[in-house]
Design a protein around this motif. Structure first.
Motif, PDB file in Angstrom:
ATOM      1  N   LEU A  20     -34.704 -17.886  30.987  1.00 28.19           N
ATOM      2  CA  LEU A  20     -35.706 -17.129  31.741  1.00 28.19           C
ATOM      3  C   LEU A  20     -35.495 -15.612  31.717  1.00 28.19           C
ATOM      4  N   PRO A  21     -34.284 -15.099  31.911  1.00 37.82           N
ATOM      5  CA  PRO A  21     -34.121 -13.643  31.951  1.00 37.82           C
ATOM      6  C   PRO A  21     -34.461 -12.918  30.649  1.00 37.82           C
ATOM      7  N   VAL A  22     -34.434 -13.617  29.537  1.00 36.55           N
ATOM      8  CA  VAL A  22     -34.682 -12.937  28.260  1.00 36.55           C
ATOM      9  C   VAL A  22     -36.101 -13.140  27.744  1.00 36.55           C
ATOM     10  N   LEU A  23     -36.897 -13.938  28.412  1.00 35.90           N
ATOM     11  CA  LEU A  23     -38.257 -14.197  27.956  1.00 35.90           C
ATOM     12  C   LEU A  23     -39.191 -13.077  28.381  1.00 35.90           C
ATOM     13  N   ALA A 104     -40.657 -22.644  26.262  1.00 36.97           N
ATOM     14  CA  ALA A 104     -39.871 -21.591  25.619  1.00 36.97           C
ATOM     15  C   ALA A 104     -38.912 -22.211  24.600  1.00 36.97           C
ATOM     16  N   GLU A 105     -38.423 -21.509  23.689  1.00 36.79           N
ATOM     17  CA  GLU A 105     -39.098 -20.357  23.178  1.00 36.79           C
ATOM     18  C   GLU A 105     -40.257 -20.813  22.312  1.00 36.79           C
ATOM     19  N   ALA A 106     -41.377 -20.126  22.461  1.00 37.54           N
ATOM     20  CA  ALA A 106     -42.613 -20.537  21.803  1.00 37.54           C
ATOM     21  C   ALA A 106     -42.442 -20.678  20.301  1.00 37.54           C
ATOM     22  N   HIS A 107     -41.711 -19.765  19.704  1.00 36.35           N
ATOM     23  CA  HIS A 107     -41.609 -19.759  18.241  1.00 36.35           C
ATOM     24  C   HIS A 107     -40.507 -20.670  17.704  1.00 36.35           C
ATOM     25  N   ALA A 137     -44.571 -10.875  20.080  1.00 35.07           N
ATOM     26  CA  ALA A 137     -45.131 -11.066  18.741  1.00 35.07           C
ATOM     27  C   ALA A 137     -44.761 -12.436  18.173  1.00 35.07           C
ATOM     28  N   GLU A 138     -43.573 -12.910  18.511  1.00 32.19           N
ATOM     29  CA  GLU A 138     -43.175 -14.225  18.014  1.00 32.19           C
ATOM     30  C   GLU A 138     -43.953 -15.347  18.699  1.00 32.19           C
ATOM     31  N   ALA A 139     -44.234 -15.206  19.979  1.00 25.78           N
ATOM     32  CA  ALA A 139     -45.063 -16.194  20.670  1.00 25.78           C
ATOM     33  C   ALA A 139     -46.464 -16.213  20.068  1.00 25.78           C
ATOM     34  N   PRO A 187     -54.512 -11.999  37.767  1.00 25.84           N
ATOM     35  CA  PRO A 187     -54.645 -11.595  36.367  1.00 25.84           C
ATOM     36  C   PRO A 187     -53.664 -12.378  35.491  1.00 25.84           C
ATOM     37  N   LEU A 188     -54.049 -12.609  34.256  1.00 25.66           N
ATOM     38  CA  LEU A 188     -53.191 -13.320  33.308  1.00 25.66           C
ATOM     39  C   LEU A 188     -52.961 -12.479  32.066  1.00 25.66           C
ATOM     40  N   CYS A 189     -51.848 -12.711  31.426  1.00 23.46           N
ATOM     41  CA  CYS A 189     -51.553 -12.069  30.146  1.00 23.46           C
ATOM     42  C   CYS A 189     -51.600 -13.131  29.062  1.00 23.46           C
ATOM     43  N   PHE A 190     -52.371 -12.878  28.043  1.00 22.90           N
ATOM     44  CA  PHE A 190     -52.406 -13.752  26.869  1.00 22.90           C
ATOM     45  C   PHE A 190     -51.852 -12.966  25.701  1.00 22.90           C
ATOM     46  N   ASP A 191     -51.283 -13.713  24.735  1.00 21.69           N
ATOM     47  CA  ASP A 191     -50.788 -13.008  23.550  1.00 21.69           C
ATOM     48  C   ASP A 191     -51.922 -12.601  22.649  1.00 21.69           C
TER      49      ASP A 191
END
Length: 191
Positions: A20-23, A104-107, A137-139, A187-191
């Motif tokens: 979690l801390p690095v995502l 996680a991790e998505a990639h 960018a990897e996600a 609000p949401l963040c999408f890649d």
């Protein structure tokens, strides 16, 4: 692909304390996965979590576990959860062929699991706002790759309303009160 609650399973991959801390969007991923898990459980959709090498990466994030009533937790050593024989057999036994996938991790683990599920004939929905990597960018690249392989990118709201199907059902009123009302302004963040 339209989502159906009686053929779906929510698979939350490796949202663990040590990661979690690095995502990049880890907190959002946990929040969205928790929310989606609550809706899933309220509608009778199975919720499964995986943990990659929990001795080193820790167990699933406590807030995620606390938000769920009865998730099935799978420990794994393969990056691809479907490569674990017990997991693959149990998944086949559920009869659920639509997998809502996030984590996680998505990639790495999420992508490899998604690709393997597609190869095995499952229909995969990539839960965009709950798939995170160290680098955004990897996600994004993972999402593009799994989509090219046949998965569909979805949002949690899309899935929730497709599972619900209608507004004149007592479950809708309960889920609207418990999960949907407060969500509209976030609000949401999408890649």
């Amino acid at each position: 692909m339209r989502m159906h609650r009686d053929t779906s399973l929510l698979l939350i991959v490796d949202l663990q304390v040590g990661l979690l801390p690095v995502l990049a969007t880890g907190e959002q991923a946990v929040e969205e996965a928790s929310w989606m898990g609550g809706v899933a459980e309220a509608l009778g959709v199975l919720v499964w979590l995986t943990e990659q090498y929990p001795e080193g990466l820790g167990e699933s994030v406590p807030s995620l576990l606390a938000s769920l009533e009865n998730p099935r937790v799978w420990r794994k050593t393969h990056f691809n959860a479907h490569a674990e024989p017990d997991f693959a057999d149990a998944l086949a036994d559920t009869g659920r062929r639509q997998i809502v996938l996030c984590g996680a991790e998505a990639h790495i683990c999420v992508l490899q699991t998604g690709l393997a599920l597609l190869e095995a004939g499952y229909r995969v929905a990539w839960l965009t706002e709950a798939a995170s990597s160290r680098r955004p960018a990897e996600a994004s690249l993972a999402r593009q790759r799994v989509e090219r392989a046949g998965a569909q990118a979805v949002s949690a709201d899309m899935v929730a309303y497709e599972w619900l199907e209608r507004c004149d059902d007592a479950r809708f009123k309960d889920i609207h009160r418990r999960f949907l009302k407060e969500r509209a302004s976030r609000p949401l963040c999408f890649d």
